[in-house]
Design an enzyme around this catalytic site. Structure first.
Site, mmCIF file in Angstrom:
data_model
loop_
_atom_site.group_PDB
_atom_site.id
_atom_site.type_symbol
_atom_site.label_atom_id
_atom_site.label_comp_id
_atom_site.label_asym_id
_atom_site.label_seq_id
_atom_site.Cartn_x
_atom_site.Cartn_y
_atom_site.Cartn_z
ATOM 1 N N ARG A 159 79.870 73.537 33.063
ATOM 2 C CA ARG A 159 80.036 74.810 32.257
ATOM 3 C C ARG A 159 79.593 75.961 33.314
ATOM 4 N NH1 ARG A 159 77.335 75.575 26.877
ATOM 5 N NH2 ARG A 159 76.243 73.467 27.446
ATOM 6 N N GLY A 185 73.641 58.136 32.088
ATOM 7 C CA GLY A 185 72.613 58.539 31.113
ATOM 8 C C GLY A 185 71.224 58.793 31.730
ATOM 9 N N ASP A 211 67.094 71.562 35.482
ATOM 10 C CA ASP A 211 67.790 72.698 35.085
ATOM 11 C C ASP A 211 66.901 73.550 33.800
ATOM 12 O OD1 ASP A 211 68.090 70.547 33.063
ATOM 13 O OD2 ASP A 211 70.397 71.095 33.102
ATOM 14 N N LYS A 261 63.890 101.274 61.902
ATOM 15 C CA LYS A 261 63.584 99.857 62.374
ATOM 16 C C LYS A 261 62.776 99.596 63.422
ATOM 17 C CE LYS A 261 65.539 97.572 65.260
ATOM 18 N NZ LYS A 261 66.218 96.903 66.476
ATOM 19 N N SER A 297 67.931 119.108 66.235
ATOM 20 C CA SER A 297 68.766 118.251 65.495
ATOM 21 C C SER A 297 69.817 117.687 66.485
ATOM 22 C CB SER A 297 69.626 119.281 64.478
ATOM 23 O OG SER A 297 68.503 119.636 63.658
HETATM 24 C C1 UD1 Z 1 68.711 65.042 26.451
HETATM 25 C C2 UD1 Z 1 67.912 64.105 25.434
HETATM 26 C C3 UD1 Z 1 67.877 64.956 24.009
HETATM 27 C C4 UD1 Z 1 67.176 66.107 24.237
HETATM 28 C C5 UD1 Z 1 67.821 67.030 25.194
HETATM 29 C C6 UD1 Z 1 67.079 68.357 25.764
HETATM 30 C C7 UD1 Z 1 68.680 61.958 26.094
HETATM 31 C C8 UD1 Z 1 69.600 60.661 25.780
HETATM 32 N N1 UD1 Z 1 68.713 63.076 25.319
HETATM 33 O O1 UD1 Z 1 70.150 65.248 26.016
HETATM 34 O O2 UD1 Z 1 67.073 64.110 23.105
HETATM 35 O O3 UD1 Z 1 67.129 66.650 23.152
HETATM 36 O O4 UD1 Z 1 67.939 66.326 26.298
HETATM 37 O O5 UD1 Z 1 67.782 69.136 26.323
HETATM 38 O O6 UD1 Z 1 67.887 61.910 27.029
HETATM 39 N N2 UD1 Z 1 70.947 63.531 33.826
HETATM 40 C C9 UD1 Z 1 71.190 62.880 34.989
HETATM 41 N N3 UD1 Z 1 71.870 61.833 34.885
HETATM 42 C C10 UD1 Z 1 72.453 61.476 33.958
HETATM 43 C C11 UD1 Z 1 72.404 62.197 32.665
HETATM 44 C C12 UD1 Z 1 72.019 63.237 32.794
HETATM 45 O O7 UD1 Z 1 70.419 63.170 35.968
HETATM 46 O O8 UD1 Z 1 73.159 60.419 33.833
HETATM 47 C C13 UD1 Z 1 70.216 65.011 33.785
HETATM 48 C C14 UD1 Z 1 71.013 66.126 33.526
HETATM 49 O O9 UD1 Z 1 71.494 66.712 34.925
HETATM 50 C C15 UD1 Z 1 69.988 67.137 32.915
HETATM 51 C C16 UD1 Z 1 69.207 66.251 32.270
HETATM 52 O O10 UD1 Z 1 69.267 64.772 32.853
HETATM 53 O O11 UD1 Z 1 69.288 67.829 34.114
HETATM 54 C C17 UD1 Z 1 69.391 66.145 30.656
HETATM 55 O O12 UD1 Z 1 70.836 65.489 30.647
HETATM 56 P P1 UD1 Z 1 71.585 66.137 29.495
HETATM 57 O O13 UD1 Z 1 72.995 65.636 29.570
HETATM 58 O O14 UD1 Z 1 71.493 67.662 29.427
HETATM 59 O O15 UD1 Z 1 70.833 65.670 28.083
HETATM 60 P P2 UD1 Z 1 71.120 65.769 26.741
HETATM 61 O O16 UD1 Z 1 72.357 64.861 26.359
HETATM 62 O O17 UD1 Z 1 71.415 67.269 26.216
#
Ligand code: UD1
Ligand code: CA
Length: 469
Positions: free
Chosen positions: A21, A88, A112, A362, A416
């Site tokens: 996004r 994940g 982030d 400068k 000047s």
């Molecule tokens: C996650 C939590 C959720 C929580 C929320 C808070 C899980 C399953 N869920 O959800 O309970 O309320 O954060 O914001 O953890 N990332 C990776 N690798 C991946 C997936 C994600 O590095 O494979 C990183 C993302 O870049 C981000 C962070 O992990 O910095 C969180 O991922 P994001 O997808 O935002 O988590 P949510 O699904 O929102």
């Protein structure tokens, strides 16, 4: 401030996600808040915790993120591990397992989420106590999208993701922030047992809660009330909202020290600002790098001031741009700068120096009481006390290959529209007539004029327009 911990702390920073996004070529965690990449804010917080090391999980944009976080100058040891593909948050942290020592407590953060305070994490670490699973949670008026904290009585039983939650669970407004503290040894054993049988077919980090409960390990929640500390950045709008929240906090911190900001909503600090007593800052000023303002300094509206120290009583009039970059800029006591002045690296101005509109300085020193009030350039110059440097005058410091110095001794008056071709010295007390191009050094006390002599022709008739044929 550096905090002490009974257990060594390892910080794991998840930064492999795509950040679709943002619609940017720059990876999300390198987008800047207050001039600093998001992931760097997280690393700075980790350093305040006195963490033993930080492990950054990279994936999308790794070739840009890794050089940044591994660059020299980090306040703690940083290593990167790749997560490829991204399956994940649980899978993300699994990648860090081989580099996490067993004796530590692991604090899991996201690259982030930039504005979590070290005190908050410290309290979470204290809750973990080296043997429990501690979750940072918050109650939100609209919890949609977040993992819900499912409790039985007081005890936390599970985190259920939005997509897996029942209607009843979706009504729970206590959510998981994405931040936890957990003993490394336990984390590793749980990560080895999570699966992806859920609505998103992802390996959820949040599933460690169920495993902790099954193992009889206490799960504790540290609940905070401040949403800014757990807010993540997913879009330009969210980035701008967090920027304003952060700037407002910085503004309030300065006002609490006595700094008078005309409007805290129109103030930006992207670095460090140290203010003595009775400093006044008008609207729309931006401070960058390291800036210090002495007692009673006044900064007018719409100034950009970077890497500069301004001594007591100086006044910076509106629309002035100062950037010392690496060399710095110093402004002396009681100096008057601007409006519309430009001070560049190496400008060192003494007490009561006046720099007026459209004057650029400068790599030059100006001693006490010297003035360049209008439309002028001073580059690579050494200017003595009480010099008056006329409107439109410049130092020709660059011959196309090398830079040379101009020395203007004390009490000189430059008229000047003069060009001082460096290297050249104007002797003390000397005067240079307006419009002169000075190529040879001048004796102290002398008048130097170097321009075409004036010719006046008496009763000269201007040509008249011919009548049209
Ligand atoms: C996650 C939590 C959720 C929580 C929320 C808070 C899980 C399953 N869920 O959800 O309970 O309320 O954060 O914001 O953890 N990332 C990776 N690798 C991946 C997936 C994600 O590095 O494979 C990183 C993302 O870049 C981000 C962070 O992990 O910095 C969180 O991922 P994001 O997808 O935002 O988590 P949510 O699904 O929102
Ligand atoms: Ca997700």
């Amino acid at each position: 401030m550096r905090l002490k911990n009974p257990h060594p702390i390892e910080v794991v920073i998840m930064a492999a996600g795509k950040g679709t996004r943002m619609k940017s070529r720059l990876p999300k965690v390198l987008q800047r808040l207050a001039g600093v990449p998001l992931v760097q804010h997280v690393l700075n917080t980790a350093a305040q915790l006195n963490a033993r090391s930080a492990v950054v999980i990279t994936g999308h944009g790794a070739e840009q993120v890794e050089p940044w976080v591994l660059a020299p100058g980090q306040a703690l040891a940083v290593q990167c591990v790749r997560q490829e593909p991204q399956l994940g948050t649980g899978h993300a942290v699994q990648q860090a397992v081989p580099v996490l020592p067993d004796d530590g407590v692991v604090v899991i953060l996201s690259g982030d989420v930039p504005l979590t305070e070290a005190d908050t994490l410290q309290a979470l670490i204290a809750q973990c106590g080296g043997d429990k699973l501690a979750l940072l949670t918050i109650r939100l008026p609209d919890p949609s999208g977040y993992g819900r904290i499912v409790r039985q009585g007081d005890a936390v039983q599970a985190i259920v993701e939005q997509k897996d939650a029942t209607d009843a669970q979706r009504l729970i407004n206590e959510v998981y922030s994405g931040i936890m503290a957990v003993p490394a040894r336990l984390l590793k054993s749980w990560l080895g047992r999570i699966d992806n049988r859920n609505a998103q077919n992802e390996y959820y980090l949040t599933d460690v809660v169920k495993l902790a409960v099954a193992d009889g390990v206490a799960v504790v929640a540290h609940t905070i009330g401040d949403p800014v500390q757990v807010a993540g950045v997913n879009s330009p709008v969210q980035l701008a909202e967090l920027e304003r929240a952060h700037q407002l906090r910085q503004a309030h911190r300065l006002m609490a020290q006595g700094v008078r900001l005309t409007d805290p909503a129109r103030f930006d600090l992207r670095g460090q600002l140290d203010c003595a007593q009775d400093v006044e800052i008008d609207v729309n000023c931006i401070f960058e790098g390291k800036v210090s303002l002495g007692e009673g300094v006044k900064v007018g509206a719409n100034c950009v001031i970077a890497n500069c120290s301004i001594a007591a009583g100086a006044v910076i009039h509106p629309f002035t741009h100062i950037d010392g970059e690496k060399l710095g800029v110093s402004v002396g006591e009681g100096a008057l700068i601007g409006p519309f002045a430009r001070l560049r690296p190496g400008a060192q101005l003494g007490a009561e120096v006046h720099i007026g509109n459209f004057v650029e300085v400068k790599n030059s020193t100006m001693a006490k009481g010297s003035k360049a009030n209008h439309l002028a350039y001073l580059g690579d110059a050494t200017v003595g006390e009480r010099v008056n440097y006329g409107a439109g005058s410049i130092t020709a410091n660059y011959d196309g290959a090398n830079k040379h110095r101009t020395v203007i001794e004390a009490d000189v008056h430059i008229g000047s529209n003069c060009v001082l071709v460096a290297p050249v010295t104007i002797g003390a007390g000397g005067t240079v007539g307006g419009g002169s191009t000075i190529t040879k050094s001048t004796e102290p006390g002398s008048l130097s004029v170097a321009r075409g002599k004036q010719v006046s022709i008496a009763n000269w008739a201007r040509p008249k327009k011919q009548p049209k044929a």
